[in-house]
Scaffold this active site. Structure first.
Site, short mmCIF file in Angstrom:
data_model
loop_
_atom_site.label_atom_id
_atom_site.label_comp_id
_atom_site.label_asym_id
_atom_site.label_seq_id
_atom_site.Cartn_x
_atom_site.Cartn_y
_atom_site.Cartn_z
N TYR A 148 0.50 5.87 -13.92
CA TYR A 148 0.97 4.69 -13.18
C TYR A 148 -0.14 3.66 -13.17
O TYR A 148 -1.32 4.00 -12.92
CB TYR A 148 1.33 5.09 -11.74
CG TYR A 148 1.68 3.95 -10.82
CD1 TYR A 148 0.80 3.56 -9.80
CD2 TYR A 148 2.88 3.26 -10.96
CE1 TYR A 148 1.14 2.52 -8.94
CE2 TYR A 148 3.20 2.22 -10.10
CZ TYR A 148 2.33 1.85 -9.10
OH TYR A 148 2.65 0.81 -8.25
N ASP A 243 -7.84 2.58 -17.20
CA ASP A 243 -7.42 2.16 -15.86
C ASP A 243 -8.18 3.05 -14.85
O ASP A 243 -7.75 4.16 -14.55
CB ASP A 243 -5.91 2.30 -15.71
CG ASP A 243 -5.46 1.96 -14.30
OD1 ASP A 243 -4.24 2.01 -14.03
OD2 ASP A 243 -6.33 1.64 -13.46
N LYS A 271 -9.27 -0.36 -5.45
CA LYS A 271 -9.49 0.67 -4.41
C LYS A 271 -10.93 0.67 -3.87
O LYS A 271 -11.31 -0.21 -3.09
CB LYS A 271 -9.06 2.03 -4.95
CG LYS A 271 -7.54 2.12 -5.22
CD LYS A 271 -7.12 3.49 -5.70
CE LYS A 271 -5.69 3.50 -6.19
NZ LYS A 271 -4.69 3.57 -5.11
P1 KE4 Z 1 -2.55 -1.49 -6.55
O1 KE4 Z 1 -1.75 -2.66 -7.10
O2 KE4 Z 1 -1.69 -0.56 -5.70
O3 KE4 Z 1 -3.82 -1.92 -5.86
O4 KE4 Z 1 -3.05 -0.61 -7.80
C1 KE4 Z 1 -2.10 -0.13 -8.72
C2 KE4 Z 1 -2.70 1.08 -9.41
C3 KE4 Z 1 -3.17 0.95 -10.70
N1 KE4 Z 1 -3.72 2.00 -11.35
C4 KE4 Z 1 -3.83 3.21 -10.75
C5 KE4 Z 1 -4.45 4.34 -11.50
C6 KE4 Z 1 -3.37 3.40 -9.43
O5 KE4 Z 1 -3.49 4.61 -8.84
C7 KE4 Z 1 -2.78 2.32 -8.74
C8 KE4 Z 1 -2.22 2.46 -7.34
N2 KE4 Z 1 -2.16 3.78 -6.84
C9 KE4 Z 1 -1.15 4.04 -5.82
C10 KE4 Z 1 -1.19 5.52 -5.43
N3 KE4 Z 1 -1.35 6.39 -6.54
C11 KE4 Z 1 -1.32 3.15 -4.65
C12 KE4 Z 1 -0.51 3.53 -3.44
C13 KE4 Z 1 0.71 2.65 -3.28
O6 KE4 Z 1 1.35 2.31 -4.30
O7 KE4 Z 1 1.00 2.31 -2.11
#
Ligand code: KE4
Length: 433
Positions: A148, A243, A271
């Site tokens: 993801y 990523d 993060k």
């Molecule tokens: P954000 O747009 O949520 O800041 O980041 C997207 C993203 C991109 N790449 C990786 C590897 C990620 O894990 C994420 C976001 N992770 C999720 C949980 N696995 C965030 C939690 C949520 O969607 O509320």
């Protein structure tokens, strides 16, 4: 052992928020859809703890889905934010803090020669893909089933069956044209990767990969897979994007690329970078990043990108990471936790797999090793949900899905790991009864 099962105030607040916000949450991952029940509404966080509106205390292994490497309310971060606020909140003009954070990123992640700040991981991956396409003049991108990368149209793609699959959108509202140039391959399969490159290598603008996958649960790449990624991208002039939104500054000071000794062409971050404030970033080789406006023609922009308050938080986080070395202690505590989960499960006659890299880990309810999307999705999610709620009711706050990673912070202690293992023993016993 704690009993945190009384969450009546959270139930009222969930009913309230559901009247004005879709699903009562501002991000679907928080809604407990995968496990059922009511998400605790959080009042505050401190160190390794969360406290909900019913006054319950939880040992937190979500850490806001990754940012809190040092625990909630890390004093240098709080003080930096408070200090920055005395100057105002946003100017829409260049500030010194942006250079300071960019220089820290470049110092800690040497494959990054130039970096652009954005406001989320999604913005970072969306922008990196666009830059890779603009830089190569190619359109096709490769992602991996189960990985993801945020809610980017071209990356919200469900892996079809078969090896080399043209992605079909996994969300309504994403026109087929947005994913027509997205190829979805199986994670950890270097044979299929070789095949994809031999068939379409000259068309591939980028390969984007989580160098340790956290978003089908923690799934660890083989050395063969990672080296094939690097070799093939180099051979075909394809941009390799790591990523590291989750793994950056998490699995090592310089992220997974330091841990595995593989330098990508571009990296996306988020993060931990913002220490809980909205910060994302994408960066890489200078010749690629110079394709970005206003130097190059690839357009990307953002009103609050490089926000000075968020930059202050990021500078405090990366300065702490640069000057301290939390990783040996994180490794030891997380290893103890993983071992404790395995022993607790075995003691109750349950079979689980625990995949762990440093302080990110997942307990899969499966009796088979989990190495890719197929093996991850064979997990017993019903049993996971039962275990999740048992743990929650004993004051342990885990990610509310089998397909997420949990995180140990530098604020966790041996006593808290022991308390968590005790809760796990009770939870496994309860679900095995
Ligand atoms: P954000 O747009 O949520 O800041 O980041 C997207 C993203 C991109 N790449 C990786 C590897 C990620 O894990 C994420 C976001 N992770 C999720 C949980 N696995 C965030 C939690 C949520 O969607 O509320």
């Amino acid at each position: 052992m704690l009993d945190t099962s009384n969450r009546s105030q959270s139930q009222m607040e969930f009913a309230r928020s559901s009247r004005s916000i879709p699903g009562g949450v501002n991000s679907p991952a928080r809604a407990f859809g995968a496990v059922g029940g009511t998400p605790p509404f959080i009042q505050r966080g401190s160190g390794a703890f969360l406290f909900d509106v019913d006054g319950n205390r939880y040992i937190d292994y979500v850490g806001s889905w990754g940012p809190h490497l040092f625990g909630h309310g890390h004093p240098p971060v709080i003080q930096a934010i408070q200090q920055a606020l005395t100057n105002g909140t946003s100017f829409g003009a260049p500030t010194v803090a942006e250079s300071e954070l960019a220089e820290l990123i470049i110092q800690l992640v040497p494959s990054i020669q130039k970096v652009r700040m954005v406001n989320s991981g999604t913005e970072a991956t969306m922008s990196a893909i666009r830059v890779a396409r603009g830089f190569t003049g190619r359109n096709v991108i490769v992602k991996f089933a189960g990985c993801y990368h945020g809610h980017v149209d071209s990356l919200l793609v469900q892996a079809g069956s078969g090896a080399l699959t043209l992605g079909t959108p996994s969300s309504p509202g994403v026109p087929p044209g947005c994913t027509a140039d997205t190829v979805v391959l199986p994670f950890n399969d270097s044979g299929v990767l070789e095949q994809a490159f031999s068939q379409r290598g000259s068309q591939l603008a980028a390969v984007i990969v989580e160098p340790v996958c956290g978003t089908m649960g923690c799934v660890i790449p083989s050395a063969e897979f990672l080296s094939a990624l690097r070799r093939l991208c180099t051979a075909y002039g394809t941009v390799l994007i790591f990523d590291e939104v989750m793994t950056g500054f998490r699995v090592a000071r310089g992220g997974a690329q330091e841990l595995f000794g593989i330098a990508p062409d571009m990296t996306t971050l988020g993060k931990i970078l913002g220490g809980g404030m909205p910060v994302g970033a994408y960066g890489g080789r200078a010749e690629i990043m110079n394709a970005v406006s206003p130097v190059g023609a690839v357009y990307q922009a953002g009103t609050l990108s490089g926000n000075p308050v968020a930059m202050a938080a990021g500078i405090a986080m990366l300065t702490t990471i640069r000057d301290q070395n939390p990783y040996p202690a994180l490794e030891r505590l997380a290893a103890r936790l993983a071992d404790g989960f395995l022993r607790a499960a075995a003691g109750a006659g349950s079979r689980i797999q625990v995949n762990r890299v440093g302080s990110m880990l997942t307990a899969f309810f499966s009796d088979q090793p989990v190495t890719d999307y197929g093996s991850a999705t064979r997990s017993d999610t019903k049993k996971f949900s039962l275990w999740f709620h048992q743990m929650l009711n004993h004051g342990v706050y885990l990610p509310c899905s089998q397909y997420e990673a949990m995180f140990v912070s530098a604020a966790h202690t041996d006593d808290l790991i022991d308390e968590t293992i005790l809760a796990a023993q009770a939870a496994f016993s309860a679900i095995s009864a």
